[in-house]
Design an enzyme around this catalytic site. Structure first.
Site, PDB file in Angstrom:
ATOM      1  N   ARG A 242       0.826  -1.231   0.103  1.00  0.00           N
ATOM      2  CA  ARG A 242      -0.111   0.102  -0.105  1.00  0.00           C
ATOM      3  C   ARG A 242       0.811   1.463   0.185  1.00  0.00           C
ATOM      4  NH1 ARG A 242      -3.430  -2.161  -1.902  1.00  0.00           N
ATOM      5  NH2 ARG A 242      -5.612  -2.426  -1.249  1.00  0.00           N
ATOM      6  N   GLU A 271      -3.016   8.052  -5.700  1.00  0.00           N
ATOM      7  CA  GLU A 271      -3.114   7.237  -7.160  1.00  0.00           C
ATOM      8  C   GLU A 271      -4.318   7.807  -8.005  1.00  0.00           C
ATOM      9  OE1 GLU A 271      -1.075   2.982  -5.363  1.00  0.00           O
ATOM     10  OE2 GLU A 271      -3.153   3.238  -5.920  1.00  0.00           O
ATOM     11  N   HIS A 299       0.006   0.471  -9.673  1.00  0.00           N
ATOM     12  CA  HIS A 299      -0.605  -0.376  -8.761  1.00  0.00           C
ATOM     13  C   HIS A 299      -1.028  -1.476  -9.708  1.00  0.00           C
ATOM     14  CE1 HIS A 299      -3.441  -0.301  -5.023  1.00  0.00           C
ATOM     15  NE2 HIS A 299      -3.234  -1.478  -5.305  1.00  0.00           N
TER      16      HIS A 299
END
Length: 341
Positions: A242, A271, A299
């Site tokens: 994370r 993000e 990601h």
């Protein structure tokens, strides 16, 4: 005929939901949106839904939870659930579940791919050859290239993904150590690797540090300036967990000073990372000091077509099991039943 239950999908990546409908059939009527702001979803959708399938782009805040008059279950379509306020759900008597049993091997492969990209100089070799096939055809003078056999791989967290990554690192003849205060004593004996007591000990001993923990108030910014300073000079940092676990500005400074040899990030505190923090801005500008020492992906460690299919299929199955059979799977906010209506 029994009226189908209403399931709200507020931030769907794929609005068709063919996979989910293939699992649930006509027992569920999906209300599908592609939003990131809860205010963009009509109040009636929140108030009337029987359950929610939420991805990672929308935050389910206490204000949103207060609108859930009929919601019986929230399923986070993925592993991390920090975008859903589990305490607010608990107080409202709503169970929250995640999908931990997909993408583990993809994430583990991605972490090792990042490490190998850095320690084998792949980015530098590619850039050199692209610029000049003759002058760039040499192996020497690469920023990070090194032997990883015998190096110490320090894993922060030893759950499913940490274990999968550990097995891969060990297969490359790395010595693996880990820290995880939530696992019982003796867990290390089952794995055949060394457990250390403190994060500080792990940082000072590891040549490579890799994070595999959820984001919480306890773990936010767990790797900052002080922690990076405790790492061995020339260490490598990997984060495929994370973004909020790591202070990226501190990583920028540690790389620029030379204390940190390299870093690989699949996740970022914001993000998409717009506007770009200094680290990504330097990377975008191809600043010479960072060349070959940093790799970033969007990601994406979890992703493969097979993993994506698993994630969506398992999410729909969790819905069915609870809504129609009363069997709750993968609950991550225990105690919700004490407040259930």
């Amino acid at each position: 005929m029994t009226k189908p239950l209403k399931v709200l999908v507020p931030d769907a990546h794929l609005r068709d939901l063919d996979v989910e409908r293939g699992v649930t059939g006509d027992r569920i009527d999906y209300m599908v949106f592609d939003e990131t702001d809860p205010a963009a979803i009509p109040d009636d959708a929140w108030r009337s839904c029987d359950a929610i399938l939420v991805w990672h782009r929308m935050r389910i805040t206490p204000e949103v939870v207060a609108k859930l008059d009929h919601c019986r279950l929230i399923v986070r379509v993925g592993v991390g659930f920090d975008n859903v306020d589990g305490a607010a759900c608990r107080a409202r008597g709503i169970p929250l579940s995640n999908v931990p049993n997909y993408g583990t091997t993809e994430v583990a492969d991605h972490a090792l791919a990042m490490l190998l990209h850095l320690v084998r100089g792949i980015g530098t070799y590619q850039a050199r050859l692209k610029a000049d096939l003759a002058a760039g055809f040499r192996a020497e003078d690469v920023p990070v290239v090194r032997r990883i056999r015998g190096a110490t791989f320090g894993a922060i967290g030893m759950g499913r993904i940490g274990t999968a990554i550990m097995r891969r690192a060990a297969a490359f003849d790395m010595k693996v150590i880990y820290v995880d205060p939530y696992l019982p004593e003796g867990h290390d004996l089952g794995l055949g690797i060394e457990r250390v007591r403190t994060l500080s000990d792990l940082l000072s001993r590891s040549d490579v540090v890799s994070l595999h923990v959820p984001l919480s108030a306890e773990t936010r910014n767990m790797i900052g300036r002080d922690e990076l300073a405790r790492m061995k000079p020339g260490g490598i940092l990997l984060n495929i967990a994370r973004g909020g676990l790591v202070d990226v500005d501190a990583v920028h400074d540690a790389l620029k000073s030379g204390h940190l040899a390299a870093a690989g990030l699949d996740v970022l505190p914001k993000e998409p990372p717009v506007p770009a923090p200094p680290l990504l801005a330097a990377w975008q500008r191809d600043e010479p000091w960072l060349a070959g020492r940093f790799v970033v992906t969007p990601h994406a460690a979890f992703y493969s077509e097979a993993g994506y299919l698993d994630m969506r299929t398992f999410s729909a199955e969790i819905l069915l099991d609870y809504l129609f059979e009363g069997r709750l799977r993968n609950n991550v906010n225990p105690g919700w039943d004490a407040h259930a209506l």
